[in-house]
Design an enzyme around this catalytic site. Structure first.
Site, mmCIF file in Angstrom:
data_model
loop_
_atom_site.group_PDB
_atom_site.id
_atom_site.type_symbol
_atom_site.label_atom_id
_atom_site.label_comp_id
_atom_site.label_asym_id
_atom_site.label_seq_id
_atom_site.Cartn_x
_atom_site.Cartn_y
_atom_site.Cartn_z
ATOM 1 N N HIS A 1 0.821 -1.213 0.000
ATOM 2 C CA HIS A 1 0.000 0.000 0.000
ATOM 3 C C HIS A 1 0.858 1.266 0.000
ATOM 4 C CE1 HIS A 1 -3.363 -2.755 0.804
ATOM 5 N NE2 HIS A 1 -3.946 -1.901 -0.010
ATOM 6 N N ARG B 1 -15.681 1.241 -2.682
ATOM 7 C CA ARG B 1 -15.446 -0.042 -2.027
ATOM 8 C C ARG B 1 -15.650 0.142 -0.533
ATOM 9 N NH1 ARG B 1 -9.653 -2.798 -2.131
ATOM 10 N NH2 ARG B 1 -9.120 -1.194 -0.612
ATOM 11 N N GLU C 1 -10.716 -11.388 -5.031
ATOM 12 C CA GLU C 1 -9.357 -11.294 -4.480
ATOM 13 C C GLU C 1 -8.924 -12.603 -3.821
ATOM 14 O OE1 GLU C 1 -8.735 -6.967 -2.840
ATOM 15 O OE2 GLU C 1 -10.610 -7.746 -2.051
ATOM 16 N N ASP D 1 -4.294 -8.623 -4.223
ATOM 17 C CA ASP D 1 -4.561 -9.682 -3.254
ATOM 18 C C ASP D 1 -4.744 -11.037 -3.927
ATOM 19 O OD1 ASP D 1 -4.422 -8.617 -0.636
ATOM 20 O OD2 ASP D 1 -6.172 -7.393 -1.086
ATOM 21 N N ARG E 1 2.347 -9.721 -0.356
ATOM 22 C CA ARG E 1 2.568 -8.675 -1.352
ATOM 23 C C ARG E 1 3.539 -7.584 -0.889
ATOM 24 N NH1 ARG E 1 -3.479 -5.961 -1.367
ATOM 25 N NH2 ARG E 1 -2.531 -4.021 -2.008
ATOM 26 N N CYS F 1 -9.158 -3.864 -10.946
ATOM 27 C CA CYS F 1 -8.705 -2.626 -10.302
ATOM 28 C C CYS F 1 -7.415 -2.816 -9.513
ATOM 29 C CB CYS F 1 -9.799 -2.051 -9.407
ATOM 30 S SG CYS F 1 -10.254 -3.143 -8.068
HETATM 31 C C1 PEP Z 1 -6.327 -5.499 -4.816
HETATM 32 O O1 PEP Z 1 -6.186 -6.296 -3.891
HETATM 33 O O2 PEP Z 1 -5.916 -5.716 -5.980
HETATM 34 C C2 PEP Z 1 -6.995 -4.213 -4.576
HETATM 35 C C3 PEP Z 1 -7.296 -3.413 -5.566
HETATM 36 O O3 PEP Z 1 -7.238 -3.861 -3.278
HETATM 37 P P1 PEP Z 1 -6.097 -3.292 -2.285
HETATM 38 O O4 PEP Z 1 -4.864 -3.050 -3.091
HETATM 39 O O5 PEP Z 1 -6.636 -2.066 -1.664
HETATM 40 O O6 PEP Z 1 -5.949 -4.419 -1.311
HETATM 41 MG MG MG Z 2 -7.204 -5.932 -2.037
#
Ligand code: PEP
Ligand code: MG
Length: 589
Positions: free
Chosen positions: A198, A341, A440, A464, A474, A511
C-alpha cells in the site's frame, strides 16, 4: 571525505512510482518512521516499564531545556514554541496518561505514548479555534522527542527540512506515506516495500518518483548526499558523477515531455484499433485525488479505497463526515461512475482502534468484509453514508475480500436493512444501485458462477488475488521475486473467471495494480476485461497502448499464452510479439 565514500553507487529496488528526481537526501530514520510495535508487559515488569518511560521523558525534557538555554539568542520567535513544548513535557495529560495506559493496558511505553498522543491530537484538532487546533503539532513534536529517547535514537530535527529533499526511510506505513508533505519532498526511497504494497500505491497517487525495497539504502545514504531516484527503472544512484547527472537530467526532461504529450491525448476515449471502447478508470484513496483522475483523462472511479479516512485517527468517523467526503467525490465525478469499495481495514492497513487482538497473520485475519460483518454498526454507518451520497451522482458499491456466497448475501441483507431505514426517514438514495464484489480470494473464482447470481459485477483485485493464489505476501521483499501477475496460474484464473462471468451475463472489471501496467494490456484485452481501473498517473500510458492494439489479435495471443506453463516463457512471448510497441510507449526515452 575519502574517495570511497563519494564513489558513485547504484542500488536496484522496485519502482514505487515513476519519474526521475535529483536532489539531496534526507535520512528520516533508520528504524522506521513511527512504526511502533505493541507488546504485552507482564505485571512483574510494569514498574520497570514505567521507570523506562519516566527516564526517557526526563531525558527528552532535559535535552529540550538545554537547546532553549543554549540557543535563546539565535532562535528568535521560535524559542516561544520550544517553551510551549517544554510546558507540554510537564503536562499531566500526556505524561500521567501515558503512565496510566502502561499500567491499565499492560502495554509497552512506546505504544502507550502513541495511544495517548493520538487521542490528544484528535481532541485538539476537533476544536475550531485555529490556534488551539495548531497545538496538535506541538504535541507531535513532544511525542517525537520522547519517542526517540525511548527507542534510543539520535535526535533528528524534522523541522530542518526547509528545502526540497528526497526522503530516505527504512519503511513508511500507508498512513505515513499519505501524510507526506509534497511541497517539501520531491521523491522518496525506502528499504522495505514491494510493488503492490500500500505504500507503493500511495506513492503513485502522490505522483512523486519513488523506489522501494532497496534493503539497505538507509545504511548507505547519509543526509545531504546527492542522489538520483529513477522511479521508472526502480534504481537509485548515490553520489552520481557529473556525467551521470547530465544523463539523468536529459532523461528527466524527455520523460516529462513524453508524459505531457500522452496526458493531453488521454482526454480522448480509449478505443482499440478495431474499434472497441474500453473505460479506463482511476483508483483513489481520498477526495483530493479526483483532480488527478480528471487531469489524466480517467473515465470514472473504478476503485475508491475508503479506508484511508479511518487511518491516522483514534475513533471511527461519523456518518456525516463520511457522507460529506463521498458526496464530494460523487458530485465532482457525476455523471461518470464512482465505485465505492466498502471498508477494507486491517491486513496491512491496521487501524489501531479497530483491532481487538493481535493477529499472527493479519492478511488472513479479520480484514475487510469479515471485519464489517462482525462490526455491523461500523459497516451500517458507512453504508448509510454511501447510500445518501448516491443521490448525488452515479455510485456503485463494491464489497472487498469476498470468499463465498454467504458473505455477499449477508452484506446485501445489511445494505437492504439500511436502505429500508433510509426509506422510513424519507432520505433519498439511488434505488437501482449496482452492487459488485471484489475477486481477491481464489475461492471466489472457484465459486464464480454462484457469485455471479448474487452480484451485478466482478472487479478483480489482483494485488490480493496474486498474493493469495501464489501464497506470497505482497509487501515482503524476500519473496517479491515470486510475485508475478503473469504467472500462468494467474492468467488461467482470470480467463476462467471472465468466461464464467460472460456466460452469466455479468461484467468483469480489474482494479489491482496489474490493470495499470501498460505491458499487460495485450493480455488483458484478449482476456475480455470490460473495464480497467488504476492509479491516475498510469491512465495516459494505458490509454495510449490500448489505442495501438487490435482485440482480435489479443484474443489469439491469449490462446497461445494459456497453453504455456512457464512465467519466463510468457514474458518472452509478450516481448517477441509486443516488444517494439512496449519500447515506443514506455517513456519516449
Ligand atoms: C487489490 O487487492 O488488488 C486491490 C485493488 O485492493 P487493495 O490493493 O486495496 O488491497
Ligand atoms: Mg485488495
Amino acid at each position: 571525505m575519502s574517495d570511497i565514500e563519494t564513489k558513485e553507487i547504484k542500488l536496484t529496488g522496485v519502482s514505487g512510482s515513476p519519474g526521475i528526481c535529483i536532489g539531496k537526501a534526507y535520512l528520516v530514520d533508520k528504524e522506521g518512521v513511527k512504526v511502533i510495535e505493541k507488546y504485552f508487559i507482564s505485571k512483574k515488569e510494569l514498574s520497570s516499564e514505567i521507570k523506562r518511560f519516566k527516564s526517557a521523558a526526563k531525558k527528552a525534557k532535559d535535552e529540550l531545556r538545554k537547546i532553549i538555554e543554549d540557543s535563546s539568542d539565535k532562535l528568535g520567535d521560535h524559542i516561544n514554541i520550544l517553551k510551549t513544548h517544554l510546558v507540554l513535557h510537564e503536562d499531566k495529560m500526556l505524561y500521567g496518561k501515558a503512565i496510566d495506559t502502561i499500567k491499565k493496558d499492560h502495554v509497552n511505553a512506546e505504544w502507550a505514548l502513541k495511544k495517548v498522543v493520538s487521542e490528544a491530537k484528535v481532541m485538539f484538532q476537533s476544536i475550531s479555534d485555529p490556534y488551539i487546533k495548531g497545538r496538535a503539532t506541538d504535541i507531535e513534536h513532544v511525542y517525537d522527542r520522547i519517542m526517540k529517547s525511548l527507542i534510543g535514537r539520535k535526535e533528528e530535527d524534522i523541522g530542518n527540512i526547509d528545502k526540497r529533499v528526497i526522503l530516505v526511510a527504512h519503511n513508511l506505513s500507508p498512513a505515513d506515506t499519505s501524510q507526506i508533505q509534497l511541497e517539501r519532498i520531491m521523491g522518496f526511497v525506502t528499504d522495505r516495500g514491494g510493488k503492490t504494497s500500500h505504500t507503493a500505491i500511495i506513492a503513485r497517487t502522490l505522483d512523486i518518483p519513488s523506489v522501494l525495497g532497496l534493503d539497505n539504502a538507509t545504511g548507505i545514504i547519509k543526509t545531504d548526499d546527492i542522489i538520483i531516484v529513477d522511479g521508472i527503472e526502480g534504481v537509485i544512484i548515490i553520489h552520481p558523477e557529473d556525467e551521470t547527472i547530465l544523463h539523468y537530467e536529459d532523461l528527466k526532461a524527455r520523460y516529462e515531455e513524453h508524459q505531457a504529450v500522452i496526458t493531453r491525448e488521454s482526454h480522448a476515449p480509449a478505443e482499440t484499433k478495431d474499434g472497441i471502447r474500453l473505460n479506463i478508470m482511476g483508483n483513489i484513496e481520498l477526495p483530493e485525488e479526483i483532480v488527478s483522475v480528471r487531469d489524466y483523462g480517467g473515465d470514472g472511479i473504478g476503485l475508491y479505497r475508503t479506508e484511508f479516512l479511518y487511518l491516522s485517527r483514534s475513533n471511527f468517523p461519523r456518518e456525516d463526515e463520511l457522507f460529506e467526503q463521498y458526496k464530494e467525490v460523487v458530485e465532482l465525478m457525476s455523471p461518470s461512475p464512482v465505485t465505492i469499495r466498502t471498508l477494507d481495514i486491517n491486513g496491512d492497513k491496521e487501524v489501531a482502534y479497530a483491532s481487538e487482538n493481535d493477529e499472527a497473520n493479519p492478511a488472513l485475519g479479520l480484514r475487510a468484509i469479515r471485519f464489517c460483518l462482525k462490526r455491523q454498526e461500523v459497516f451500517k454507518t458507512q453504508l448509510r453514508a454511501i447510500l445518501r451520497a448516491s443521490a448525488f451522482g452515479n455510485v456503485r458499491i463494491m464489497f472487498p475480500m469476498i470468499s463465498g456466497v454467504e458473505e455477499v448475501l449477508e452484506a446485501k441483507k445489511i445494505l437492504s436493512d439500511v436502505s429500508q431505514a433510509l426509506d422510513k426517514e424519507g432520505i433519498l438514495y439511488k434505488k437501482d444501485i449496482e452492487i459488485g464484489i471484489m475477486i481477491e480470494v481464489p475461492s471466489a473464482v472457484v465459486m464464480a458462477d454462484a457469485l455471479a447470481d448474487v452480484s451485478d459485477f466482478f472487479s478483480i483485485g489482483t494485488n490480493d488475488l496474486v498474493q493469495y493464489l501464489l501464497a506470497i505476501d505482497r509487501g515482503n521483499k524476500q519473496v517479491a521475486y515470486l510475485y508475478h501477475p503473469l504467472h500462468p496460474a494467474v492468467i488461467r484464473m482470470i480467463k476462467f473467471l471472465v468466461d464464467v462471468a460472460k456466460s452469466k451475463g455479468i461484467k468483469v472489471f480489474m482494479c489491482g495494480e496489474m490493470a495499470g501496467d501498460p505491458y499487460n494490456m495485450p493480455l488483458l484485452l484478449g482476456l475480455g476485461l470490460d473495464e480497467l481501473s488504476m492509479n491516475p498517473q498510469s491512465i495516459p500510458a494505458v490509454k495510449k497502448i490500448v489505442k495501438s492494439i487490435k482485440v482480435k489479435e489479443s484474443i489469439k495471443f491469449v490462446d497461445e499464452v494459456i497453453a504455456e506453463s512457464s512465467t519466463t516463457k510468457i514474458h518472452e512471448m509478450m516481448q517477441n510479439k509486443y516488444g517494439e510497441l512496449f519500447s515506443k510507449i514506455k517513456s519516449g526515452i
